[in-house]
Design a protein around this motif. Structure first.
Motif, PDB file in Angstrom:
ATOM      1  N   GLN A 281     -11.918 -51.500  -6.065  1.00 26.49           N
ATOM      2  CA  GLN A 281     -12.029 -50.037  -6.076  1.00 26.49           C
ATOM      3  C   GLN A 281     -10.634 -49.392  -6.124  1.00 26.49           C
ATOM      4  OE1 GLN A 281     -14.627 -48.499  -6.631  1.00 26.49           O
ATOM      5  NE2 GLN A 281     -14.394 -46.386  -5.948  1.00 26.49           N
ATOM      6  N   TRP A 282      -9.708 -49.991  -5.362  1.00 27.85           N
ATOM      7  CA  TRP A 282      -8.326 -49.503  -5.356  1.00 27.85           C
ATOM      8  C   TRP A 282      -7.739 -49.563  -6.764  1.00 27.85           C
ATOM      9  CZ3 TRP A 282      -4.093 -52.332  -6.928  1.00 27.85           C
ATOM     10  CH2 TRP A 282      -2.838 -51.703  -6.760  1.00 27.85           C
ATOM     11  N   LEU A 283      -7.951 -50.728  -7.407  1.00 29.97           N
ATOM     12  CA  LEU A 283      -7.378 -50.914  -8.733  1.00 29.97           C
ATOM     13  C   LEU A 283      -7.929 -49.891  -9.731  1.00 29.97           C
ATOM     14  CD1 LEU A 283      -6.246 -54.084 -10.306  1.00 29.97           C
ATOM     15  CD2 LEU A 283      -7.775 -52.700 -11.678  1.00 29.97           C
ATOM     16  N   GLY A 284      -9.225 -49.659  -9.656  1.00 23.81           N
ATOM     17  CA  GLY A 284      -9.838 -48.655 -10.541  1.00 23.81           C
ATOM     18  C   GLY A 284      -9.202 -47.296 -10.328  1.00 23.81           C
ATOM     19  N   LYS A 285      -9.049 -46.933  -9.043  1.00 28.19           N
ATOM     20  CA  LYS A 285      -8.488 -45.622  -8.707  1.00 28.19           C
ATOM     21  C   LYS A 285      -7.075 -45.462  -9.253  1.00 28.19           C
ATOM     22  CE  LYS A 285     -11.729 -43.304  -7.007  1.00 28.19           C
ATOM     23  NZ  LYS A 285     -11.939 -42.656  -5.737  1.00 28.19           N
TER      24      LYS A 285
ATOM     25  N   ILE B 159      -4.517 -57.583  -8.620  1.00 28.50           N
ATOM     26  CA  ILE B 159      -4.906 -58.075  -7.290  1.00 28.50           C
ATOM     27  C   ILE B 159      -4.263 -59.437  -7.085  1.00 28.50           C
ATOM     28  CG2 ILE B 159      -6.850 -58.895  -5.874  1.00 28.50           C
ATOM     29  CD1 ILE B 159      -8.608 -56.792  -7.247  1.00 28.50           C
ATOM     30  N   LEU B 160      -3.671 -59.645  -5.912  1.00 25.66           N
ATOM     31  CA  LEU B 160      -3.119 -60.964  -5.585  1.00 25.66           C
ATOM     32  C   LEU B 160      -3.947 -61.568  -4.454  1.00 25.66           C
ATOM     33  CD1 LEU B 160      -0.810 -63.126  -5.770  1.00 25.66           C
ATOM     34  CD2 LEU B 160       0.302 -61.863  -3.919  1.00 25.66           C
ATOM     35  N   ILE B 161      -4.494 -62.747  -4.719  1.00 29.04           N
ATOM     36  CA  ILE B 161      -5.205 -63.455  -3.646  1.00 29.04           C
ATOM     37  C   ILE B 161      -4.269 -64.538  -3.137  1.00 29.04           C
ATOM     38  CG2 ILE B 161      -7.214 -64.840  -3.015  1.00 29.04           C
ATOM     39  CD1 ILE B 161      -8.705 -63.661  -5.388  1.00 29.04           C
ATOM     40  N   SER B 162      -3.837 -64.412  -1.904  1.00 28.63           N
ATOM     41  CA  SER B 162      -2.948 -65.452  -1.401  1.00 28.63           C
ATOM     42  C   SER B 162      -3.587 -66.226  -0.260  1.00 28.63           C
ATOM     43  CB  SER B 162      -1.575 -64.885  -1.042  1.00 28.63           C
ATOM     44  OG  SER B 162      -1.682 -63.937  -0.046  1.00 28.63           O
ATOM     45  N   SER B 163      -2.973 -67.365   0.040  1.00 24.23           N
ATOM     46  CA  SER B 163      -3.581 -68.310   0.981  1.00 24.23           C
ATOM     47  C   SER B 163      -2.856 -68.341   2.312  1.00 24.23           C
ATOM     48  CB  SER B 163      -3.553 -69.728   0.398  1.00 24.23           C
ATOM     49  OG  SER B 163      -4.359 -69.809  -0.733  1.00 24.23           O
TER      50      SER B 163
ATOM     51  N   TYR C  56       6.354 -53.772  -6.598  1.00 23.30           N
ATOM     52  CA  TYR C  56       5.274 -53.721  -7.588  1.00 23.30           C
ATOM     53  C   TYR C  56       3.995 -53.198  -6.949  1.00 23.30           C
ATOM     54  CZ  TYR C  56       8.492 -56.812 -10.070  1.00 23.30           C
ATOM     55  OH  TYR C  56       9.593 -57.348 -10.663  1.00 23.30           O
ATOM     56  N   ASN C  57       3.102 -52.753  -7.845  1.00 28.13           N
ATOM     57  CA  ASN C  57       1.880 -52.112  -7.396  1.00 28.13           C
ATOM     58  C   ASN C  57       0.701 -53.086  -7.440  1.00 28.13           C
ATOM     59  OD1 ASN C  57       0.374 -49.960  -6.517  1.00 28.13           O
ATOM     60  ND2 ASN C  57      -0.054 -49.188  -8.588  1.00 28.13           N
ATOM     61  N   PHE C  58       0.354 -53.685  -6.307  1.00 29.70           N
ATOM     62  CA  PHE C  58      -0.805 -54.583  -6.314  1.00 29.70           C
ATOM     63  C   PHE C  58      -1.539 -54.576  -4.984  1.00 29.70           C
ATOM     64  CE2 PHE C  58       2.927 -57.092  -5.121  1.00 29.70           C
ATOM     65  CZ  PHE C  58       2.507 -57.920  -4.095  1.00 29.70           C
ATOM     66  N   TRP C  59      -2.789 -55.009  -5.055  1.00 30.47           N
ATOM     67  CA  TRP C  59      -3.596 -55.177  -3.839  1.00 30.47           C
ATOM     68  C   TRP C  59      -3.348 -56.584  -3.341  1.00 30.47           C
ATOM     69  CZ3 TRP C  59      -6.722 -51.955  -0.975  1.00 30.47           C
ATOM     70  CH2 TRP C  59      -7.486 -52.576   0.015  1.00 30.47           C
ATOM     71  N   TRP C  60      -2.929 -56.688  -2.094  1.00 30.06           N
ATOM     72  CA  TRP C  60      -2.600 -58.000  -1.542  1.00 30.06           C
ATOM     73  C   TRP C  60      -3.661 -58.447  -0.542  1.00 30.06           C
ATOM     74  CZ3 TRP C  60       2.081 -59.028   2.220  1.00 30.06           C
ATOM     75  CH2 TRP C  60       2.140 -60.412   2.478  1.00 30.06           C
ATOM     76  N   HIS C  61      -4.408 -59.471  -0.961  1.00 35.06           N
ATOM     77  CA  HIS C  61      -5.426 -60.034  -0.068  1.00 35.06           C
ATOM     78  C   HIS C  61      -4.977 -61.415   0.419  1.00 35.06           C
ATOM     79  CE1 HIS C  61      -9.135 -61.246   1.739  1.00 35.06           C
ATOM     80  NE2 HIS C  61      -9.284 -62.260   0.912  1.00 35.06           N
TER      81      HIS C  61
END
Ligand SMILES: *Cc1c(COP(=O)(O)O)cnc(C)c1O
Length: 469
Positions: A156-160, A231-235, A257-262
């Motif tokens: 949702q963040w990325l879409g926005k 989106i970054l999926i990290s471990s 940089y502009n990304f969602w960090w999970h």
């Protein structure tokens, strides 16, 4: 009211006594319960009874038909799937969860207010893991649903960022998801979320013997994206070798940089409980969302995990999970209700077992569980390193030991070895494939496991090897 139901209701104390006795016997003998059953006799399914049997008789039927094939999955030598057992306090909390049968939605107002227990349990977990209170958390069934919830808000963040409301409009173009060694459940979440499990951009790991992300390769990939949000999926603990991405470095990238960090820290997040291992998660508080599994290292019964999403994204979260066509539920931003923040609408009070266990054992109790499990894993790793028949596939970084047969010409026999070993019913481990090898994974997560168990497991392994020769 029909007779059986009426009788049961009058005899509830007697019925609970039976269950208490049976439960106590089970728990006291748990270490001797087989960890798996080889070709169990599974009884033929029964038909729905017309009149029912009443509870006491039903307990007998269950005990005849299914009790004997219940395995010791919460026992000390069950080392599969990184799942823990249940602490006594969590069992108490779990029983009461059923008895009170609440549906935690809102923390105030009329009706059910059990969400206050959930708020408090989350506060306790944030304190245990030394995370700031800037996260909004909630309980879901497992880390899979937690990854799903976090990635849904990320979507949702990325879409926005691109001026679109994906929750309303759907996916309109491929979403860039970068990751190195994601857990299978994150990939599953991408397919559930319409983002496509094929669409991940695989980042290299930090060398052949690592599962952590290569920061260098990550930077290079980001540069090719040309400022497009992703989106970054990290471990925070990979399942094979418990490797951690470098969160301090990722935090620096986030400033640029502009990304969602999970972060999927399902079990590895518990490293934060210990002074010795908390450096592994240093910097994780800067993530946008984090997954924590409670039925793993918190040692509470199944169906307990936590999503943590930065509270500043509350609006995005509500946009994703709101019940927007149900006016009787009120304005989701004015009236906090969990059903507008997570996948389920009705849930049981999942937070109560965790709340009980945290209150009962505190920070010190959990530090001890974590440190004990890590030390057992290391000792087990040492036995493997010094043996003639086995070798490690990766260093023991935390609580999981990934190993294989020492003789590489016997790679085809790893599966057979594990089958014979698991069939002893004394230990349960899971197969894996790592670094071009068929391997075996032993995860130490259970509060009950001790040195004697480790020695017994190693002895069983040696006698299993003899059988293969
Ligand atoms: C176990 C695990 C999951 C999935 O958890 P469930 O509770 O089985 O849904 C996700 N990520 C990691 C890193 C795990 O270890």
């Amino acid at each position: 009211m029909k007779e059986h139901l009426k009788n049961d209701s009058v005899n509830i104390s007697h019925l609970l006594d039976i269950i208490k006795k049976q439960g106590t016997e089970y728990l006291n003998a748990l270490a001797d319960r087989p960890t798996s059953i080889n070709n169990p006799f599974v009884p033929e399914p029964v038909n729905l009874p017309e009149y029912g049997h009443g509870t006491e008789e039903t307990i007998k039927i269950f005990n005849e038909r299914f009790e004997p094939i219940m395995v010791g999955a919460s026992g000390p030598r069950y080392l599969g799937f990184v799942t823990g057992g249940s602490t006594p306090a969590s069992i108490a909390g779990d029983w009461l969860t059923t008895i009170y049968d609440q549906n935690p939605k809102s923390g105030k107002g009329q009706g059910d207010i059990s969400a206050n227990v959930e708020f408090e349990a989350i506060k306790l977990i944030l304190e245990l893991l030394e995370l700031p209170d800037s996260f909004l958390g909630g309980f879901v069934t497992g880390a899979t649903m937690s990854n799903f919830t976090c990635l849904a808000v990320g979507r949702q963040w990325l879409g926005k960022e691109k001026g679109r409301d994906i929750a309303k409009e759907g996916i309109y173009e491929t979403i860039k998801v970068l990751t190195a060694t994601p857990h299978s459940s994150s990939i599953k979440s991408l397919s559930l979320l319409g983002m496509g499990s094929n669409n991940i951009i695989k980042i290299k790991t930090d060398g052949n013997d690592r599962e952590a992300i290569s920061i260098k390769d990550l930077k290079e990939q980001i540069t090719t994206l040309d400022n497009e949000p992703f989106i970054l999926i990290s471990s925070g603990g990979t399942v094979n070798t418990v490797d951690f991405d470098d969160f301090t470095e990722i935090k620096k990238l986030k400033e640029q940089y502009n990304f969602w960090w999970h972060i999927d820290a399902a079990f590895g997040g518990f490293a934060a409980c210990s002074e010795h291992y908390k450096h592994l998660v240093e910097g994780w508080e800067y993530a946008d969302s984090i997954t924590i599994d409670c039925h793993k290292w918190l040692n509470v019964p199944y169906e307990s995990a936590l999503f943590l999403v930065k509270e500043q994204y509350k609006v995005l979260q509500v946009e994703t999970f709101q019940n927007s066509n149900a006016p009787y539920l009120g304005d989701p931003l004015d009236n906090f209700s969990y059903l507008n923040f997570l996948p389920e609408n009705s849930r049981r009070l999942k937070a109560l077992p965790a709340w009980f266990s945290l209150m009962a054992y505190g920070k010190e109790g959990y530090r001890d569980i974590v440190e004990n499990n890590v030390s057992l894993a290391r000792n087990f790793g040492r036995l493997i390193e010094n043996s003639n028949d086995f070798k490690l596939l990766a260093p023991v970084r935390l609580n999981t030991v990934c190993f294989t047969l020492k003789d590489d010409t016997k790679q085809d026999e790893v599966g057979k070895f594990l089958e014979i070993l698991n069939n002893t019913g004394k230990v349960f481990m899971t197969p894996t494939f790592y670094n071009q090898h068929n391997g075996i994974r032993a995860a130490f997560v259970n509060w009950k496991t001790n040195e004697t168990d480790v020695q017994l497991i190693f002895d069983m392994m040696n006698s299993t090897i003899e059988q293969l020769k």
